[in-house]
Motif scaffolding. Sequence first.
Motif, mmCIF file in Angstrom:
data_model
loop_
_atom_site.group_PDB
_atom_site.id
_atom_site.type_symbol
_atom_site.label_atom_id
_atom_site.label_comp_id
_atom_site.label_asym_id
_atom_site.label_seq_id
_atom_site.Cartn_x
_atom_site.Cartn_y
_atom_site.Cartn_z
ATOM 1 N N ASN A 69 0.814 -1.091 0.138
ATOM 2 C CA ASN A 69 -0.287 0.066 0.099
ATOM 3 C C ASN A 69 1.008 1.224 0.135
ATOM 4 N N ALA A 70 0.070 2.303 0.098
ATOM 5 C CA ALA A 70 0.984 3.693 0.054
ATOM 6 C C ALA A 70 2.010 3.915 1.200
ATOM 7 N N ARG A 113 5.805 4.592 0.898
ATOM 8 C CA ARG A 113 6.657 5.636 1.641
ATOM 9 C C ARG A 113 7.837 5.301 2.527
ATOM 10 N N LEU A 117 3.661 8.704 -6.539
ATOM 11 C CA LEU A 117 2.823 7.988 -5.812
ATOM 12 C C LEU A 117 1.554 8.984 -6.354
ATOM 13 N N GLY A 162 -3.103 7.211 -3.561
ATOM 14 C CA GLY A 162 -2.190 6.045 -3.007
ATOM 15 C C GLY A 162 -2.695 4.591 -3.530
#
Length: 107
Positions: free
Chosen positions: A3-4, A8, A37, A41
Motif C-alpha cells: 500500500n501507499a 513511503r 505516488l 495512494g
Amino acid sequence: MANAADLRRLARSLEGTTEAPHFDRTAFKVKRIYVTLAADGKTANFKFTPDQQEFKCMLAPHAFQPVAGGWGRQGWTTGILSEMSVAELRKALEEAWQHALPKPLKR
C-alpha cells in the motif's frame, strides 16, 4: 498486498531519497525522480529501463503496465500497489532508485 504507506516507508529508507509534491502526485527522488505516488495512494509510476519495464509487464501484467505515450516509451511504468507484495514493491523501488542515483565522476 502493498500500500501507499509501504511505498513511503521503503522509498524513504533508500539512501538519499527525498519526498516532495509533484503536480497531483508525490515524488521520491535522489538525483532524479524514480517513483511518483498517486494522490489516491493506489498506484505508483516507476522509472525503469525499457528492458526492466518489458520484463515487469510480462512477468506481472496484473501489477505493471507502461504509462501511455512517450513517458511509457522512456520506461515509466504504472504499478498497482494492491497487486504487489511488499517484497515485489521493495524490488521495484530498488531497481528504479538505482537509475536515479548520481553518476560517478569520470577521471
